[in-house]
Design an enzyme around this catalytic site. Structure first.
Site, PDB file in Angstrom:
ATOM      1  N   HIS A  17      22.184   0.814  29.730  1.00 47.63           N
ATOM      2  CA  HIS A  17      22.137   0.134  28.433  1.00 47.63           C
ATOM      3  C   HIS A  17      23.450  -0.517  28.010  1.00 47.63           C
ATOM      4  CE1 HIS A  17      20.540  -1.049  24.683  1.00 47.63           C
ATOM      5  NE2 HIS A  17      19.748  -0.047  24.466  1.00 47.63           N
TER       6      HIS A  17
ATOM      7  N   TYR B  94      15.050   3.263  12.346  1.00 48.41           N
ATOM      8  CA  TYR B  94      15.877   2.274  13.052  1.00 48.41           C
ATOM      9  C   TYR B  94      14.964   1.280  13.745  1.00 48.41           C
ATOM     10  CZ  TYR B  94      19.515   0.661  16.380  1.00 48.41           C
ATOM     11  OH  TYR B  94      20.397  -0.085  17.121  1.00 48.41           O
TER      12      TYR B  94
END
Length: 768
Positions: free
Chosen positions: A473, A589
């Site tokens: 990531h 989120y």
């Protein structure tokens, strides 16, 4: 050893008669062709540097300016207003050139300076145009005259065909929001989550922070914004990703899936051949900058392409305190793992890319290789799945010299990593739902040792021909990887294709050298650490509950008929689902992009708002339309604010980093950054729908991808809106939390509620 001898360009022996020199012309030819390919790439990079360096102008415009200047001078007019004469006075060649020659050279110098000035002016104007974001806040169908003029100018400045990185220097820098605005939006976002007493305390903390430490930290942040290209991205990459010492498997890496209903070929080697070829064709497009710059869907507004630079030939290497992303300019091989063994597979021969059929042939050689793993080799990849500090220590002590370093270099410098899995995966068998969940878990963590989780991305090819991807990531976010994966799937299925018997197309050069086995010398200390890292990773993997749900009752086609954003529709349904599942609301989120700005990455949309909570609490057929419309509009506005640099969380995060550098404590920032995200969500956008002909090939539907849960007692929800009639959900949670069950959340709660209020709202709209 035959392959080793072939790689030697020359040999010599000393005899009584002298030196006997033996040249291998085949090896020398290979060296020549490889060098030729390398120089072609250098020339291509230089050419692209010039083209994108003068964008939005063109290199040929220099000639136009020169001719215009000379023609004007020929007509006895001075376009430079005396500058050409002054340049002529300072020319070092005034002795060797005639007066006319000096005038021409001076005119060329003036024209070049004028041309460069015009380029800078054009680029500045384009940056100003791309800094305008008011268009995003205007209602559909109610475009202002200012925006209409703006669109016309952007189209005019973007009329030349751009390269992948042409817009980079014209993109605006991410602005630093006013601290007062950020704190106000933060307090608004937590209001539905706090009691009156808690909210009063938080308001006092925020006010105290603003009046004391906040403005001081803000000044440092503005100073960084003036100096740096992006005031967030480098700190975000370092402190959120690279400094994390916990396992990146599950906690950070994410996955992408194959087609849902179709497997183009059941042959593992053939699927690997086409998949590897498609990825290398994409790399070629990136290197040549032939990819079109990504844009905001439905507009001409470009997005930052900086994340593409480290897509290939990149590895995250562990460190004691922080990891480091290492990127190499080029690599002519991939690393392959099969049955406990590591191989180097050369994908170029004599300067040319191997055909898909040749790569299939080489992969089949690996599959047919029956040699056993070396001691400690089989589960070596577990080091990348466990905690980072032990892996850093092992790497520093045992992998910095000798055969271990050479073999590790092959893996780390490879274009990407390939796992030939010995399992079958996909939606198959008597229990396709369960098998789909197993497919997701396999891509997320595998056996915890048969992936190299440090690579920028790893490709997994299963025994039955299914494939998938696991991505690290820190170097890029999901949309960048999704763009790569869409191209790969489409190229594999629709461009490269397969023969009737399932093999790759093309011819095979059977004289290709065998894939090279990597050699290791793994001492007992490393093997012991491998087992400890594997135990940590296995415990983490066993705790992950993944569920994949392809929802086909309706999709964005019906949602858009309600004049509602599909993303807002799904986000509000998730709020309702969580409330029914847990009996309350939580900090939510949703990942949004900030790639409208140079080197932008992500921002948080806090989708649990006052309006969405009102809708959930007061849900009934009479009020559903009005409350849902308010909640939807609020969500869209929050998303737009996040995209345009007016988000909350990245600003507060950077203020926190500054406070740590200054050695000062803030109880407000400490509390804000310690709040858990129990519902972490992300939409995977479909960016290249033109590559998939869903009308003629409706079964070639991508499943998207997913990620692990962020909080131990929360959910990770990823979704992809495919075509007009399908939404695919990927939900993850942890078995160790008795309050979270992925399948119940998405199947028994979210979808039923989504269908219920979609039907109610749809009926309400039809009654108008």
């Amino acid at each position: 050893m035959a392959e080793a001898h072939q790689a030697v360009a020359f040999q010599f022996t000393i005899t009584p008669e002298g030196i006997d020199l033996q040249l291998s012309y085949q090896a020398l030819n290979q060296i020549y062709l490889s060098g030729l390919r390398s120089w072609k790439k250098r020339v291509s990079r230089m050419r692209n540097s010039v083209i994108k360096g003068v964008y939005p102008a063109s290199p040929s415009s220099w000639l136009f300016v020169v001719i215009a200047t000379l023609v004007t001078m020929y007509m006895h007019s001075d376009p430079s207003m005396g500058l050409i004469a002054k340049i002529q006075q300072h020319l070092p060649l005034n002795v060797s050139l005639s007066a006319q020659g000096q005038t021409v050279v001076s005119a060329l110098v003036f024209s070049t300076l004028l041309w460069l000035s015009l380029i800078l002016a054009l680029r500045f104007c384009l940056k100003l145009l791309l800094s305008y974001h008011q268009w995003m806040f205007e209602r559909h169908g109610q475009i202002s005259n200012t925006t209409k003029v703006w669109v016309t100018l952007v189209r005019l400045f973007s009329s030349r065909k751009p390269l992948l990185y042409s817009y980079q220097t014209s993109l605006p820098h991410l602005p630093v929001p006013a601290i007062k605005d950020t704190l106000s939006r933060y307090l608004e976002s937590v209001r539905p989550l706090l009691s009156d007493v808690e909210f009063k305390q938080m308001t006092e903390l925020a006010s105290q922070f603003e009046s004391t430490l906040g403005n001081r930290l803000q000044r440092y942040l503005k100073l960084k914004a003036l100096w740096a290209t992006n005031y967030v991205s480098d700190w975000w990459e370092e402190y959120v990703y690279l400094r994390s010492r916990s396992p990146i498997m599950v906690n950070s890496n994410y996955y992408g899936m194959d087609f849902l209903y179709v497997t183009p070929t059941p042959l593992q080697a053939a699927r690997a051949g086409n998949t590897i070829t498609a990825l290398l064709l994409y790399r070629r497009k990136v290197n040549r900058e032939e990819l079109k710059p990504s844009r905001v869907p439905g507009t001409v507004i470009p997005l930052c392409a900086a994340q593409c630079e480290r897509m290939f030939n990149t590895t995250r290497t562990p460190g004691a305190e922080t990891d480091v992303l290492q990127h190499w300019q080029d690599s002519e091989f991939v690393a392959v793992y099969h049955n406990g063994r590591y191989f180097r597979l050369w994908v170029y021969c004599a300067g040319r890319l191997l055909s898909p059929r040749e790569i299939e042939y080489q992969i089949q050689r690996i599959l047919d290789d029956s040699s056993p793993p070396q001691p400690g080799e089989e589960k070596l990849g577990a080091l990348t799945a466990g905690d980072r500090i032990p892996w850093s220590q092992m790497r520093k002590q045992y992998f910095t010299s000798g055969v271990n370093k050479r073999s590790l270099d092959v893996i780390e410098k490879a274009a990407f990593f390939v796992t030939l899995d010995d399992e079958e995966q996909g939606m198959r068998g008597e229990d396709p739902v369960k098998n789909l969940d197993c497919y997701a878990k396999s891509l997320l963590h595998g056996k915890c040792y048969d992936r190299w989780f440090d690579k920028s991305f790893s490709i997994v090819i299963y025994k039955n021909g299914k494939n998938g991807l696991n991505a690290e990531h820190s170097w890029a976010d999901a949309p960048t990887v999704a763009h790569l994966w869409e191209y790969t799937l489409a190229t594999d299925a629709f461009q490269l294709g397969y023969t009737e018997d399932g093999h790759c197309k093309g011819q095979v050069d059977r004289s290709l050298p065998h894939p090279q086995r990597l050699v290791w010398d793994i001492p007992s200390e490393v093997q012991a650490q491998v087992q400890r890292s594997l135990a940590v990773a296995q415990a983490l993997a066993d705790d992950v509950d993944c569920h994949v749900f392809p929802f086909r009752d309706f999709g964005k086609g019906r949602i858009k008929k309600l004049r509602i954003s599909p993303d807002a529709f799904i986000q509000i349904s998730l709020q309702l689902a969580y409330y029914r599942d847990r009996g309350g609301f939580c900090l939510t989120y949703e990942a949004s992009m900030t790639r409208l700005f140079r080197e932008g990455r992500t921002e948080t949309v806090r989708s649990c708002s006052n309006e969405s909570c009102d809708f959930v609490k007061k849900l009934n057929p009479k009020t559903i339309e009005r409350l849902f419309q308010l909640a939807s509009e609020k969500h869209q506005n929050l998303y737009r604010l996040a995209m345009t640099g007016a988000g909350i969380d990245r600003h507060l995060f950077c203020l926190y980093v500054v406070s740590k550098y200054l050695g000062v404590e803030s109880s407000f920032l400490k509390q804000v950054l310690s709040e858990p995200w129990r519902l972490s969500t992300s939409q995977t956008p479909v960016q290249q729908m033109e590559l998939f002909d869903l009308k003629n090939h409706p079964d070639f539907i991508s499943l998207g991808g997913g990620f692990g849960p962020v909080a131990d007692d929360g959910y990770g929800v990823s979704y992809i809106i495919v075509g007009e009639d399908m939404i695919n959900f990927h939900v993850s949670s942890k078995y160790s939390c008795s309050e979270t069950v992925s399948k119940i959340f998405i199947s028994l709660v979210c979808i039923k509620i989504l269908c219920y209020y979609a039907r109610c709202y749809y009926d309400a709209v039809l009654l108008e």
